[in-house]
Write an enzyme that holds these catalytic residues in place. Sequence first.
Site, PDB file in Angstrom:
ATOM      1  N   GLU A 221       0.850  -1.199   0.000  1.00  0.00           N
ATOM      2  CA  GLU A 221       0.000   0.000   0.000  1.00  0.00           C
ATOM      3  C   GLU A 221       0.887   1.250   0.000  1.00  0.00           C
ATOM      4  OE1 GLU A 221      -2.350   1.610  -0.765  1.00  0.00           O
ATOM      5  OE2 GLU A 221      -3.943   1.797   0.722  1.00  0.00           O
ATOM      6  N   ASP A 222       0.361   2.315  -0.580  1.00  0.00           N
ATOM      7  CA  ASP A 222       1.111   3.574  -0.605  1.00  0.00           C
ATOM      8  C   ASP A 222       1.018   4.311   0.738  1.00  0.00           C
ATOM      9  OD1 ASP A 222      -1.583   4.206  -0.881  1.00  0.00           O
ATOM     10  OD2 ASP A 222      -1.355   5.308  -2.755  1.00  0.00           O
TER      11      ASP A 222
ATOM     12  N   ASP B 210      -1.230  10.701  -6.276  1.00  0.00           N
ATOM     13  CA  ASP B 210      -1.814  11.771  -7.077  1.00  0.00           C
ATOM     14  C   ASP B 210      -2.552  12.802  -6.245  1.00  0.00           C
ATOM     15  OD1 ASP B 210      -4.040  10.023  -6.375  1.00  0.00           O
ATOM     16  OD2 ASP B 210      -5.208  11.199  -7.802  1.00  0.00           O
TER      17      ASP B 210
ATOM     18  N   ASP C  35      -3.882   5.968   6.038  1.00  0.00           N
ATOM     19  CA  ASP C  35      -4.323   7.272   6.546  1.00  0.00           C
ATOM     20  C   ASP C  35      -5.330   7.013   7.680  1.00  0.00           C
ATOM     21  OD1 ASP C  35      -4.519  10.101   6.406  1.00  0.00           O
ATOM     22  OD2 ASP C  35      -6.234   9.986   5.073  1.00  0.00           O
TER      23      ASP C  35
ATOM     24  N   PHE D 241      -0.853  16.342   2.874  1.00  0.00           N
ATOM     25  CA  PHE D 241      -1.300  15.633   1.684  1.00  0.00           C
ATOM     26  C   PHE D 241      -0.115  15.438   0.740  1.00  0.00           C
ATOM     27  CE2 PHE D 241      -3.435  14.711  -2.285  1.00  0.00           C
ATOM     28  CZ  PHE D 241      -4.349  13.767  -1.846  1.00  0.00           C
TER      29      PHE D 241
ATOM     30  N   ARG E 281       1.546  11.979 -10.268  1.00  0.00           N
ATOM     31  CA  ARG E 281       2.023  10.618  -9.992  1.00  0.00           C
ATOM     32  C   ARG E 281       3.441  10.399 -10.503  1.00  0.00           C
ATOM     33  NH1 ARG E 281      -2.396   7.498  -8.253  1.00  0.00           N
ATOM     34  NH2 ARG E 281      -4.376   8.012  -9.226  1.00  0.00           N
TER      35      ARG E 281
HETATM   36  P1  5GP Z   1      -7.579   5.631   4.337  1.00  0.00           P
HETATM   37  O1  5GP Z   1      -8.699   4.713   3.977  1.00  0.00           O
HETATM   38  O2  5GP Z   1      -6.498   4.976   5.155  1.00  0.00           O
HETATM   39  O3  5GP Z   1      -8.056   6.904   4.948  1.00  0.00           O
HETATM   40  O4  5GP Z   1      -6.972   6.108   2.965  1.00  0.00           O
HETATM   41  C1  5GP Z   1      -5.975   5.450   2.333  1.00  0.00           C
HETATM   42  C2  5GP Z   1      -5.899   5.868   0.898  1.00  0.00           C
HETATM   43  O5  5GP Z   1      -6.181   7.260   0.702  1.00  0.00           O
HETATM   44  C3  5GP Z   1      -4.486   5.672   0.405  1.00  0.00           C
HETATM   45  O6  5GP Z   1      -4.347   4.400  -0.153  1.00  0.00           O
HETATM   46  C4  5GP Z   1      -4.327   6.749  -0.610  1.00  0.00           C
HETATM   47  O7  5GP Z   1      -4.756   6.271  -1.872  1.00  0.00           O
HETATM   48  C5  5GP Z   1      -5.262   7.843  -0.173  1.00  0.00           C
HETATM   49  N1  5GP Z   1      -4.504   8.878   0.555  1.00  0.00           N
HETATM   50  C6  5GP Z   1      -4.450   9.080   1.886  1.00  0.00           C
HETATM   51  N2  5GP Z   1      -3.626  10.092   2.191  1.00  0.00           N
HETATM   52  C7  5GP Z   1      -3.135  10.526   0.997  1.00  0.00           C
HETATM   53  C8  5GP Z   1      -2.209  11.559   0.640  1.00  0.00           C
HETATM   54  O8  5GP Z   1      -1.628  12.273   1.455  1.00  0.00           O
HETATM   55  N3  5GP Z   1      -1.950  11.692  -0.689  1.00  0.00           N
HETATM   56  C9  5GP Z   1      -2.535  10.925  -1.642  1.00  0.00           C
HETATM   57  N4  5GP Z   1      -2.218  11.163  -2.904  1.00  0.00           N
HETATM   58  N5  5GP Z   1      -3.416   9.946  -1.344  1.00  0.00           N
HETATM   59  C10 5GP Z   1      -3.702   9.754  -0.032  1.00  0.00           C
HETATM   60 MG    MG Z   2      -4.407   4.020  -2.250  1.00  0.00          MG
END
Ligand code: 5GP
Ligand code: MG
Length: 175
Positions: free
Chosen positions: A99-100, A159, A103, A152, A165
């Site tokens: 996973e990237d 992205d 959050d 962010f 990206r």
């Molecule tokens: P969560 O469900 O944990 O809140 O969100 C995770 C997903 O939200 C990540 O896989 C990512 O795709 C997106 N995301 C969360 N924070 C960021 C951020 O700072 N930048 C970007 N580009 N995507 C984010």
């Molecule tokens: Mg993601």
Amino acid sequence: MSSQSNPKILFSRQEIEATVRKLAAEIRKDYQGKSPLLVGILKGSFMFMADLIRLLDFPLEVDFIRLSSYGRGRESSGKVKVVQDLSSQVRGREVLVIEDIVDTGITISFLLDYLRKKKPASLRLCALTDKPSRRRVPVTIDYLGFTVSDKFLVGYGLDWDEKFRNLPDICVLEE
Ligand code: 5GP
Ligand code: MG
């Protein structure tokens, strides 16, 4: 935030490379003699996945899954859906999710539950970045690259509105 925003480097390509090497070394140690299935979450993890697997020296398979995204905003709706499913069998496999960003944790905990129901032999998570201050659902990250505050991030596959990206560094958008 606008697409005219100026991306400022938070983690340089050299720092990313060193961190990916560190993660690969940990993963190599744990998966030696196994042949895991690496599951990348689209789209954000594609660049990380590509760099990581080139440093792994055991037989492995790669698959991708696409989950419903945030759309154009940055807040999770709290509802996650599979938009494009895996093509591989999960049952009995050693599965490592790539996973990237973790959050709120909502997306990844949905995916881990989804995969667990398919009865893998093991299920672990490797995340490039973690924002623990935003967590709403507890998540165990087995292999973690960077811990970041509530910013962010874009670049290195990440992205904002499908842009940025291609940046080779992990950046923060500034007005
Ligand atoms: P969560 O469900 O944990 O809140 O969100 C995770 C997903 O939200 C990540 O896989 C990512 O795709 C997106 N995301 C969360 N924070 C960021 C951020 O700072 N930048 C970007 N580009 N995507 C984010
Ligand atoms: Mg993601």
